[in-house]
Structures are given as structure tokens and as C-alpha cells.
Design an enzyme around this catalytic site. Structure first.
Site, PDB file in Angstrom:
ATOM      1  N   HIS A 101      90.650  52.176 -60.003  1.00 32.08           N
ATOM      2  CA  HIS A 101      90.159  52.477 -61.354  1.00 32.08           C
ATOM      3  C   HIS A 101      89.349  53.749 -61.209  1.00 32.08           C
ATOM      4  O   HIS A 101      88.647  53.915 -60.195  1.00 32.08           O
ATOM      5  CB  HIS A 101      89.265  51.345 -61.875  1.00 32.08           C
ATOM      6  CG  HIS A 101      89.944  50.003 -61.900  1.00 32.08           C
ATOM      7  ND1 HIS A 101      90.495  49.472 -63.041  1.00 32.08           N
ATOM      8  CD2 HIS A 101      90.157  49.099 -60.908  1.00 32.08           C
ATOM      9  CE1 HIS A 101      91.024  48.277 -62.742  1.00 32.08           C
ATOM     10  NE2 HIS A 101      90.842  48.039 -61.458  1.00 32.08           N
ATOM     11  N   THR A 204      89.711  42.194 -64.167  1.00 33.33           N
ATOM     12  CA  THR A 204      89.019  43.112 -65.089  1.00 33.33           C
ATOM     13  C   THR A 204      90.009  43.728 -66.082  1.00 33.33           C
ATOM     14  O   THR A 204      89.673  44.626 -66.840  1.00 33.33           O
ATOM     15  CB  THR A 204      88.348  44.254 -64.307  1.00 33.33           C
ATOM     16  OG1 THR A 204      89.384  44.960 -63.594  1.00 33.33           O
ATOM     17  CG2 THR A 204      87.316  43.725 -63.339  1.00 33.33           C
TER      18      THR A 204
HETATM   19  C1  LIG Z   1     100.095  41.062 -66.686  1.00 32.35           C
HETATM   20  O1  LIG Z   1      99.348  40.783 -65.541  1.00 32.35           O
HETATM   21  C2  LIG Z   1      99.613  39.625 -64.884  1.00 32.35           C
HETATM   22  C3  LIG Z   1     100.604  38.709 -65.196  1.00 32.35           C
HETATM   23  C4  LIG Z   1     100.769  37.576 -64.411  1.00 32.35           C
HETATM   24  C5  LIG Z   1      99.958  37.359 -63.319  1.00 32.35           C
HETATM   25  C6  LIG Z   1     100.142  36.151 -62.466  1.00 32.35           C
HETATM   26  C7  LIG Z   1      98.965  38.280 -62.987  1.00 32.35           C
HETATM   27  C8  LIG Z   1      98.802  39.418 -63.783  1.00 32.35           C
HETATM   28  N1  LIG Z   1      97.832  40.406 -63.579  1.00 32.35           N
HETATM   29  C9  LIG Z   1      97.050  40.509 -62.485  1.00 32.35           C
HETATM   30  O2  LIG Z   1      97.153  39.801 -61.533  1.00 32.35           O
HETATM   31  N2  LIG Z   1      96.125  41.490 -62.594  1.00 32.35           N
HETATM   32  C10 LIG Z   1      95.099  41.753 -61.702  1.00 32.35           C
HETATM   33  C11 LIG Z   1      95.040  41.142 -60.447  1.00 32.35           C
HETATM   34  C12 LIG Z   1      93.948  41.441 -59.621  1.00 32.35           C
HETATM   35  C13 LIG Z   1      92.964  42.317 -60.042  1.00 32.35           C
HETATM   36  C14 LIG Z   1      93.059  42.915 -61.270  1.00 32.35           C
HETATM   37  C15 LIG Z   1      94.118  42.650 -62.112  1.00 32.35           C
HETATM   38  B1  LIG Z   1      91.819  43.837 -61.448  1.00 32.35           B
HETATM   39  O3  LIG Z   1      90.782  43.152 -62.073  1.00 32.35           O
HETATM   40  O4  LIG Z   1      92.124  45.094 -61.992  1.00 32.35           O
HETATM   41  O5  LIG Z   1      91.411  44.003 -60.054  1.00 32.35           O
HETATM   42  C16 LIG Z   1      91.732  42.812 -59.360  1.00 32.35           C
HETATM   43 ZN   LIG Z   2      91.287  46.361 -60.472  1.00 28.51          ZN
END
Ligand SMILES: COc1ccc(C)cc1NC(=O)Nc1ccc2c(c1)[B-](O)(O)OC2
Ligand SMILES: [Zn+2]
Length: 267
Positions: A101, A204
Site C-alpha cells: 500500500h 484492510t
Molecule cells: C475479494 O477478496 C477476497 C475474496 C475471497 C477471499 C477468500 C479473500 C479475499 N481478499 C483477501 O484475502 N484480501 C486480503 C488478504 C490479506 C490482506 C489484505 C487483503 B490486506 O488487508 O490488504 O492486507 C492483508
Molecule cells: Zn494489505
């Protein structure tokens, strides 16, 4: 704002995410402002240990919100251990991906802040509890499913290890682009000290799942303005879209602590 169309702009940014993702106003949202004097030194907290030696990256991609380096999940690679353990974690969590970020210019851009201080960028190394859950998706919705290591980046000397990433960014300029990115080991992006703060939080970005044990390193790494400039050549849009919006300021501001305790691994 329909479906999963969220962003960092005026209309679709963090202050409107609650409309589609009500958990945005939940009790363990991230990021937060870390107040070092209010952090509780926990002498029972062991050090964290990172085993990234066998880390094999597979590709780098632009998902329209950040640039993400995915870890190879092939049978050979997934049997190799690339894990974080110790610290507040009950068991080993497996590295899934890492991403960044960052801001526009100057020194804002991080998600977590320290006594109100912002950094120019923040690296997130995303791990999942593979000992307890059978997939990342399953872990991502569990309260002890994810562990994210946060590393602050500040402007200073160039960070050599970052060049392999910044030199590849032109290949993933547009949302939806991906390119091979092999054998990158994120060890080279870690500071010398693994002193950390830890607290229970969330993704986040939408879907903002409250499944993250945050481990935020206290020591930033230095990157050059030139290197940060390359992140800002990325675009939020796909090649087909008319709009050309530079990918920058893709950070969520700090969220209410709501009674949570931040623990420190150090006095
Ligand atoms: C559409 O997105 C999803 C759909 C389905 C699943 C299972 C997960 C996600 N997204 C995801 O894991 N985001 C995600 C994972 C880890 C982090 C962040 C975002 B962060 O806060 O930026 O830093 C750590
Ligand atoms: Zn992140």
C-alpha cells in the site's frame, strides 16, 4: 457502489465501504494507529520466526487495488515450508502472497500509523493457518485464520532487493495483468530487527474479514523515491477502460481500537 466495486476514490473509497461491507464498522477492524506508550509489553510473547528460505514466488499481478506477488502453490512448492510462526501464533502460518500500500508523494501511504506517524508505504506478507484450515478461503473467514506481517517503508537509500519488483511493474501496469515472477524471496525486504506489535484485526480491504492476527514490525526499511515512483506508474484501471487513474493512495485510514489491546514484543 455495486457488488465488489470498491476503490480508494471519492465515491468508492474507505468511507463508503460500510454500505456493501457492514463489517467495516466492526469491533476488530484494521488498520489502527499504534500508540507505543499504550502498547502492553508481554514478556510471554516469544519472538516470531520466519522460514522463507524455500520461498518460491510464481507471479506478480495488478488486481486493481495493489500489486500482488503470489506464492507458488504447486505440489512441490506447497510441500516446502514458507511459514511464519512463534510470536502470538499458536502454530505455523503459510505464506500465500504479499503486496503493498502506498501514497502519492511525500511520506503518507502506510495503513498502520505509529503515534500518528505515517510512512510512505506498507508491505503486507499474508499467511494462512494451514494447520487448522484446508484452504486460504476457509482461513480468511476464521478469527484465527490469517497472520499478516506488516513492514513499514520509508524514503531513504535504495533497497536493492526491491528492484526485482520495481523493474517488473511495467509488465503489470493495468488491472488484470499478470506476469511470471519466479524465485523471489521476500527475506530481502525485512528489516534487521523483528521487534513487533501485535493485535487482533481484519483485512484492510473489502471484504474486511475480521480474521487477521496483525504482526507489525517496528523497524522500517528504506526505499528510494525513484523506487516508489515506479509503484505510481501502475494504474487502477484495465487496458480496456477509458479512464487512466494512477494507482496511488491505496491505503485505508486507521480505524477505532474499540477496546483492543496492542501487545509489544519488547520493553
Ligand atoms: C475479494 O477478496 C477476497 C475474496 C475471497 C477471499 C477468500 C479473500 C479475499 N481478499 C483477501 O484475502 N484480501 C486480503 C488478504 C490479506 C490482506 C489484505 C487483503 B490486506 O488487508 O490488504 O492486507 C492483508
Ligand atoms: Zn494489505
Amino acid at each position: 457502489m455495486t457488488g465488489n466495486q470498491w476503490g480508494y476514490g471519492e465515491e468508492d473509497g474507505p468511507s463508503s465501504w460500510y454500505k456493501d461491507y457492514p463489517i467495516a464498522e466492526g469491533a476488530r477492524q484494521s488498520p489502527i494507529n499504534i500508540a507505543p506508550e499504550e502498547a502492553v509489553y508481554d514478556h510471554g510473547l516469544p519472538p516470531i520466526s520466519l522460514h522463507y528460505d524455500n520461498c518460491t514466488s510464481t507471479n506478480i499481478s495488478n488486481n486493481g487495488h495493489s500489486v500482488v506477488v503470489d506464492r507458488c502453490e504447486c505440489d512441490r512448492c506447497s510441500s516446502l515450508l514458507t511459514v511464519i510462526q512463534g510470536g502470538p501464533l499458536e502454530n505455523a502460518y503459510r505464506l500465500k502472497q504479499f503486496h503493498f500500500h502506498w501514497g502519492g508523494k511525500g511520506c503518507h501511504g502506510s495503513e498502520h500509523t505509529v503515534a500518528g506517524k505515517t510512512y510512505t508505504s506498507e508491505l503486507h506478507l499474508v499467511h494462512w493457518n494451514a494447520a487448522k484450515y484446508s484452504s486460504f478461503a476457509e482461513a480468511a473467514v476464521a478469527p484465527d485464520g490469517l497472520a499478516v506481517l506488516g513492514v513499514f517503508l520509508e524514503i531513504g537509500d535504495e533497497r536493492g532487493g526491491l528492484n526485482k519488483i520495481t523493474d517488473s511493474l511495467y509488465m503489470v501496469k493495468f488491472k488484470g495483468t499478470v506476469t511470471d515472477f519466479r524465485d523471489f524471496n521476500p527475506n530481502c525486504l525485512l528489516p534487521s530487527s523483528l521487534k513487533y506489535w501485535t493485535y487482533p484485526g481484519s483485512l484492510t480491504t473489502p471484504p474486511l474479514y475480521e480474521s487477521v492476527t496483525w504482526i507489525v514490525l517496528t523497524e522500517p526499511i528504506c526505499v528510494s523515491e525513484k523506487q516508489m515512483g515506479k509503484f505510481r506508474t501502475l494504474l487502477f484501471n484495465s487496458e480496456e477502460e477509458e479512464q487512466r487513474t494512477r494507482m496511488e493512495n491505496n491505503f485505508r485510514p486507521p480505524q477505532p481500537l474499540k477496546g483492543r489491546t496492542v501487545r509489544a514484543s519488547f520493553k
